[in-house]
Design a protein around this motif. Sequence first.
Motif, short mmCIF file in Angstrom:
data_model
loop_
_atom_site.label_atom_id
_atom_site.label_comp_id
_atom_site.label_asym_id
_atom_site.label_seq_id
_atom_site.Cartn_x
_atom_site.Cartn_y
_atom_site.Cartn_z
N ALA A 101 0.83 -1.21 0.00
CA ALA A 101 0.00 0.00 0.00
C ALA A 101 0.86 1.26 0.00
N TYR A 102 1.95 1.24 0.75
CA TYR A 102 2.83 2.41 0.77
C TYR A 102 3.47 2.64 -0.61
N ASN A 103 3.83 1.57 -1.25
CA ASN A 103 4.42 1.71 -2.58
C ASN A 103 3.44 2.37 -3.55
N GLN A 104 2.15 2.02 -3.45
CA GLN A 104 1.15 2.65 -4.31
C GLN A 104 1.01 4.14 -4.00
N ARG A 105 1.06 4.50 -2.74
CA ARG A 105 0.95 5.92 -2.36
C ARG A 105 2.14 6.71 -2.87
N VAL A 106 3.33 6.12 -2.81
CA VAL A 106 4.52 6.81 -3.31
C VAL A 106 4.41 7.04 -4.81
N GLN A 107 3.99 6.01 -5.54
CA GLN A 107 3.86 6.16 -6.98
C GLN A 107 2.80 7.21 -7.34
N ALA A 108 1.70 7.27 -6.58
CA ALA A 108 0.68 8.30 -6.82
C ALA A 108 1.23 9.69 -6.57
N SER A 109 2.08 9.83 -5.50
CA SER A 109 2.69 11.12 -5.22
C SER A 109 3.61 11.56 -6.35
N LEU A 110 4.33 10.60 -6.92
CA LEU A 110 5.23 10.94 -8.03
C LEU A 110 4.44 11.41 -9.26
N ARG A 111 3.35 10.73 -9.56
CA ARG A 111 2.55 11.11 -10.72
C ARG A 111 1.93 12.51 -10.52
N THR A 112 1.46 12.79 -9.32
CA THR A 112 0.87 14.11 -9.04
C THR A 112 1.91 15.20 -9.18
N GLN A 113 3.11 14.94 -8.65
CA GLN A 113 4.18 15.95 -8.76
C GLN A 113 4.55 16.21 -10.21
N GLU A 114 4.63 15.13 -10.99
CA GLU A 114 5.00 15.30 -12.39
C GLU A 114 3.98 16.18 -13.13
N GLU A 115 2.69 15.98 -12.86
CA GLU A 115 1.65 16.79 -13.49
C GLU A 115 1.75 18.25 -13.05
N LEU A 116 1.96 18.46 -11.74
CA LEU A 116 2.04 19.83 -11.23
C LEU A 116 3.26 20.56 -11.77
N LEU A 117 4.40 19.88 -11.86
CA LEU A 117 5.59 20.54 -12.39
C LEU A 117 5.39 20.97 -13.84
N GLY A 118 4.69 20.14 -14.61
CA GLY A 118 4.38 20.55 -15.98
C GLY A 118 3.52 21.80 -16.03
N GLN A 119 2.51 21.88 -15.14
CA GLN A 119 1.65 23.05 -15.08
C GLN A 119 2.43 24.28 -14.61
N VAL A 120 3.34 24.08 -13.62
CA VAL A 120 4.14 25.20 -13.12
C VAL A 120 5.02 25.76 -14.23
N GLN A 121 5.64 24.92 -14.99
CA GLN A 121 6.50 25.41 -16.08
C GLN A 121 5.69 26.20 -17.11
N THR A 122 4.47 25.76 -17.44
CA THR A 122 3.62 26.49 -18.39
C THR A 122 3.22 27.85 -17.83
N SER A 123 2.80 27.86 -16.56
CA SER A 123 2.41 29.13 -15.94
C SER A 123 3.59 30.07 -15.81
N HIS A 124 4.79 29.52 -15.52
CA HIS A 124 5.95 30.38 -15.37
C HIS A 124 6.32 31.04 -16.69
N GLN A 125 6.12 30.36 -17.80
CA GLN A 125 6.40 30.98 -19.09
C GLN A 125 5.50 32.19 -19.32
N GLU A 126 4.23 32.07 -18.97
CA GLU A 126 3.32 33.21 -19.10
C GLU A 126 3.74 34.33 -18.17
N PHE A 127 4.13 33.96 -16.92
CA PHE A 127 4.57 34.97 -15.95
C PHE A 127 5.81 35.70 -16.44
N SER A 128 6.75 34.99 -17.00
CA SER A 128 8.00 35.61 -17.47
C SER A 128 7.73 36.56 -18.63
#
Length: 888
Positions: free
Chosen positions: A614-641
Amino acid sequence: MATFISVPLKKSSEVDLVKPLSKFVTATYPAGEEQGEYNRAVEELNKLRKNALGRPLDKHESSLEILLRYYDQLCAVEPKFPFSENQLCLTFTWKDAFDKGSLFGGSVKLALASLGYEKTCVLFNAAALASQIASEQNLDNDEGLKAAAKYYQLASGAFGHIKDTVLSALNREPTMDISPETVGTLSHIMLAQAQEVIFLKATSDKMKDAVIAKLANQAADFYGDAFKQCQYKDNLPKYFYFQEVLPVLAAKHCIMQANAELHQSILAKQKKRFGEEIARLQHAAELVKTVASRYDEYVSVKDLSDKINRALTAAKKDNDFIYHDRVPEVKDLEHIGKAALVRATAITPPLSQKFTDLFEKMVPMAVQQSMSIYSQRKAETINRLVGTMREATNLCNGVLASLNLPAALEDLSGDSIPQSIAEKARSIVQQGGLQSIEQLIRDLPELLTRNREILDESLKMLDDEETTDNELRTKFNQRWNRTPSGDLYKPLRAEGANFRNILDKAVQADQVVKDRYNTHCDMIALLCKSESELNAAIPSANPTKTLQGSEVVNVLRSQLAQLDEIKKERETLEGEIKAVTFDMSITFLTALAQDGAINEEQLSGSQLDQLYGAYNQRVQASLRTQEELLGQVQTSHQEFSSLKQSNTEANQREEVLKKLASAHDSYVEISNNLREGTKFYNDLTEILLKFQNKCSDIVFARKTERDELLKELQQSIAREPSAPSFNVPAYQSTPAAPAGGPTPAPRTVFQQQPQQAQQQPQAKPQPPARPPPPSFTPQAASMTPTSAPPTGPPSSNPPPMAPPSQAQGPPYPSYQGYPGYFQMPMGYNPYAYGQYNMPNMPNMPNVPYMPYQANQGQGGYPAAPPTGQPYPGYPQQPPQQQPYYPQQ
């Protein structure tokens, strides 16, 4: 007839069990109540060994109970301690039970670092003591018969168990007393004696003659098998023990056959087969007569012989006068059946009725090893999950630092320190700043050096002992018959090489951390300065206050908040993962009890999947969420810049803020790495100290074994003859014969004239002043030159004589003409030696004895020559031909 065979006990040297076992307990189990309990159990085990082996044991059941308790404890403790030459090394020394220091025995003693050897020898003593207790029983009552049969069967089972297990327990050639051939023979002997006791009990209980006959016939068969075992093994009769046992076995075989025939004859009489009765009694009488003629000094058969003869006389008388039944040949008689009512006792510990395991709470080594491997697998699983989360967090921090987030959102004024940078600066100062990191970096080489010294010293001990072992092996060749140190130390050297490899990798990791510190040390130093100095070091830029309320800024802030939430969840998840515990010892113990072995990989894998799936599944879910958020952050940062007003000053300011954020992250990571490195070196120091103790223990045990083996070699070398027997040159023992003429018979071999005595060395002291008795041998005549023709050349020296193999009295002279007589012919009076003549004998003239004459200055010595006559045996004028013996 009640002559039963017992076995002598082996003797053991004292062994201190407390020190090595306590050291293992202290090193393996944490300090506390459990460790103290195990140390007390070790002391009890040492006392138990002293009671069982350190004193003479009475031939009583209580003494046997002590031996069996110690044997049971050895069986129980064997799987719980790593007894081996290269781990927990205990050397046990035992003497050969049958060897009395003579030339006919096997090895005097054997020292081995093997608990299996100790178990084998203790079980041998238990079997030997059981045979002694059985032989002491009173066979005139029922209880004594039952006890004797029980102990003989126990002894037979114990000897048989040793036969089946000794080679695998020792992994080398055992001493002769515990060799499979010897203990196999002893097992047969004990079983035969148990059967004989059952025969005696059946006789005492007045059972049917058919049953008694079968019991006796089976006992005879058992004794015959035991006798054949001794005959087939060439090495067994070398023991004086078996030289005494063999006649008893042969006699018992005949006696049991005679008893079987006796009772079968009674059965034949009951069936009115009078001829068969006589034939069986005759056969029994012949068997008993054989025993009486050959083995009378070992076994008495007078009562049995009288009983058989009386029955035979009565049977013949009745048959001659009444029945006139034909007496058949023995070979035509029907075979007597057999009935085996005894069997060797199975050796399945515990054998003692009062046994309690002193180390009941200690799990077996197989479980300990499985637990150790399970702990490694568990640690690897935790490290993989935690490392994955930390790596993801570092990746997130690196991406945000490269985008100058969240500092870019906080720095919209362009002239003040961003809040995130200020917090990071305060965090570094609270953790000790540069000084704490530099102190940790300075400590690492010292810790590394300490570990290297411990490892080098440990391996040097092995090298020195191996060098000494190789030198002694070269010196003594095949006599140095212990395990080579090079082979024994292979696991330790592999372990040492692994430790050295770990240290080398640790040095490389330390260098990576130092290089990273050198890269970021300037920015880390800047973060450690005061707020005013930090603000002055950051370039200012034009204000961009127009972006403070824009939607892009709000979106970025929301996304950064979600990333912070993910990081906090990971910290919580890491704590939960590290807190998971599960006791696998029960699972492993159950598997060991059911299957006799532990499939650790399967059991551990299944349990770890269940615990951390169960812990392994939670870790993998955390990694997928982070990957999605980092992609969104990079897109928003381009607009901000693109919305920000860009100029050179702004770029410089943003670059510095990025470096400061990256420096903070590097500081945290470097600090963690250095603390982990320090902990690693300290933990490795404890492990290396245990490794050093292990090396020290095995080297000490090898040194003890080496000293013991050297002592045995010295004793064996001292007992060996320095050179083979050799012949003494003739000129050293007998003077040359005179030229021309034969040498007279050596009547005066024990006396010399003073002048002549000075001319040649005296080989040995003179005997007492007493004339020796005459003893004539043809060999002496043929060896002396007197048989040469009188006109021949001067006789040569007599052939040399080998020195005697043992201390002897003064030799008696030998004379020609007295054939075949090697002992004193008659009683004699040395003071009236010349008063009678030699009686007439075949092939010999009647020659009177020459009287011994007093000689002044040489009083009491025999056969002084008359005045004017030559002294026999010394240089003189060539005489004329004369008889072999001087005449008066």
